[in-house]
Enzyme design. Structure first.
Site, PDB file in Angstrom:
ATOM      1  N   GLU A 148      64.973  57.393  70.777  1.00 32.08           N
ATOM      2  CA  GLU A 148      63.965  56.380  70.483  1.00 32.08           C
ATOM      3  C   GLU A 148      63.195  56.655  69.193  1.00 32.08           C
ATOM      4  O   GLU A 148      62.684  55.730  68.565  1.00 32.08           O
ATOM      5  CB  GLU A 148      62.943  56.413  71.632  1.00 32.08           C
ATOM      6  CG  GLU A 148      62.787  55.132  72.374  1.00 32.08           C
ATOM      7  CD  GLU A 148      61.627  55.268  73.371  1.00 32.08           C
ATOM      8  OE1 GLU A 148      61.136  54.247  73.788  1.00 32.08           O
ATOM      9  OE2 GLU A 148      61.213  56.406  73.694  1.00 32.08           O
TER      10      GLU A 148
ATOM     11  N   HIS B  80      55.835  65.429  64.087  1.00 36.72           N
ATOM     12  CA  HIS B  80      54.983  64.510  64.846  1.00 36.72           C
ATOM     13  C   HIS B  80      54.413  65.212  66.066  1.00 36.72           C
ATOM     14  O   HIS B  80      55.155  65.817  66.836  1.00 36.72           O
ATOM     15  CB  HIS B  80      55.792  63.290  65.299  1.00 36.72           C
ATOM     16  CG  HIS B  80      55.090  62.468  66.324  1.00 36.72           C
ATOM     17  ND1 HIS B  80      53.922  61.794  66.058  1.00 36.72           N
ATOM     18  CD2 HIS B  80      55.360  62.228  67.635  1.00 36.72           C
ATOM     19  CE1 HIS B  80      53.520  61.170  67.156  1.00 36.72           C
ATOM     20  NE2 HIS B  80      54.370  61.425  68.135  1.00 36.72           N
TER      21      HIS B  80
ATOM     22  N   HIS C  74      50.665  65.003  68.914  1.00 37.63           N
ATOM     23  CA  HIS C  74      49.445  64.288  69.301  1.00 37.63           C
ATOM     24  C   HIS C  74      48.268  65.253  69.154  1.00 37.63           C
ATOM     25  O   HIS C  74      47.469  65.419  70.071  1.00 37.63           O
ATOM     26  CB  HIS C  74      49.556  63.789  70.742  1.00 37.63           C
ATOM     27  CG  HIS C  74      50.733  62.890  70.980  1.00 37.63           C
ATOM     28  ND1 HIS C  74      51.157  62.527  72.232  1.00 37.63           N
ATOM     29  CD2 HIS C  74      51.594  62.282  70.107  1.00 37.63           C
ATOM     30  CE1 HIS C  74      52.215  61.729  72.129  1.00 37.63           C
ATOM     31  NE2 HIS C  74      52.515  61.575  70.843  1.00 37.63           N
TER      32      HIS C  74
ATOM     33  N   HIS D 214      48.115  56.699  69.046  1.00 38.09           N
ATOM     34  CA  HIS D 214      49.291  57.491  69.373  1.00 38.09           C
ATOM     35  C   HIS D 214      49.220  58.942  68.885  1.00 38.09           C
ATOM     36  O   HIS D 214      49.090  59.852  69.693  1.00 38.09           O
ATOM     37  CB  HIS D 214      50.522  56.750  68.809  1.00 38.09           C
ATOM     38  CG  HIS D 214      51.818  57.449  69.051  1.00 38.09           C
ATOM     39  ND1 HIS D 214      53.032  56.943  68.674  1.00 38.09           N
ATOM     40  CD2 HIS D 214      52.096  58.654  69.607  1.00 38.09           C
ATOM     41  CE1 HIS D 214      53.995  57.781  69.018  1.00 38.09           C
ATOM     42  NE2 HIS D 214      53.452  58.829  69.576  1.00 38.09           N
TER      43      HIS D 214
HETATM   44 ZN   LIG Z   1      54.263  60.678  70.080  1.00 37.93          ZN
END
Ligand SMILES: [Zn+2]
Length: 232
Positions: A82, A102, A104, A167
């Site tokens: 994804e 990436h 959070h 996000h």
């Molecule tokens: Zn994420």
């Protein structure tokens, strides 16, 4: 081993070190969620994390994938398939970029949730030429076409990171440790920004001073470390 196989194996090793550096710095949410990629130089392929947890990442979880999502070596979990586009868009938008990270990271993601850019109020950002406000890419569900075009919309030639609204953070550089450095600097800057707002407003570093900070960093890097006795 052919040169290419040896190169790919070496890049996988860099990714393991990078994931450990992120976890050590705490630039990651409590779940350990995150992903990263390295462009294989001179190709339209990347090594991409196949699992969505960076804590305890292993080399067998780093398949070779084309920018359009074909798995060329190894196995890619559906949840990671994804996010191919989120990484690919950075490489396609800026040919200089060699790695994407990436997570959070909680403080930086707080800015993404508040839909506010992180600005240059921290020496570390000035020193590493992150003087432009880190923009927020509008929300789109994870991996969706909208989320990818929203990233492309806010990226410029000078971008080294984008906040993903509601996000997380996407950082990128010529190499993976550079992308990790950007992520950690942003997390530090975000934490400082939030703390500063409890007592006032963060003050921005003037652009000419930011340029001066970079110049000093370059001069000291060129000069090397001075010993206490003044030699070398
Ligand atoms: Zn994420």
């Amino acid at each position: 081993m052919t040169n290419r196989v040896a190169e790919v194996s070496q890049l996988r090793g860099q990714m393991l070190k990078a994931s450990q550096a992120i976890v050590r710095a705490g630039a990651i949410s409590r779940s350990g969620h995150g992903n990263m990629s390295i462009r294989v130089p001179g190709t339209d392929t990347m090594l991409l994390t196949s699992v969505s947890n960076l804590d305890g990442l292993t080399a067998d979880a780093l398949p070779l994938v084309s920018f359009d999502g074909k798995v060329l070596d190894g196995h890619l979990e559906a949840t990671s398939a994804e996010i191919v586009g989120m990484h690919g868009v950075v490489y396609e938008r800026n040919a200089q970029m060699g790695a994407v990270v990436h997570t959070h990271a909680p403080y930086a993601t707080s800015f993404a949730v508040a839909n506010q850019p992180i600005e240059c109020w921290y020496e570390g950002l000035a020193r590493f030429d992150l003087t432009e406000a880190i923009p927020v890419a509008k929300y789109g569900p994870r991996g969706s076409r909208e989320s990818i075009s929203n990233i492309a919309d806010v990226m410029t030639e000078r971008s080294r990171a984008v906040l993903l609204q509601n996000h997380g953070v996407l950082s990128f550089e010529c190499d993976i440790m550079g992308a990790v450095r950007v992520l950690i600097l942003l997390e530090e800057a975000a934490e400082l920004g939030i703390r500063a707002r409890t007592i006032g407003e963060p003050t921005l570093i003037p652009l000419d001073m930011a340029a001066y900070a970079r110049q000093r960093a370059a001069e000291f890097a060129a000069q090397g470390t001075m010993r206490a006795d003044g030699h070398g």
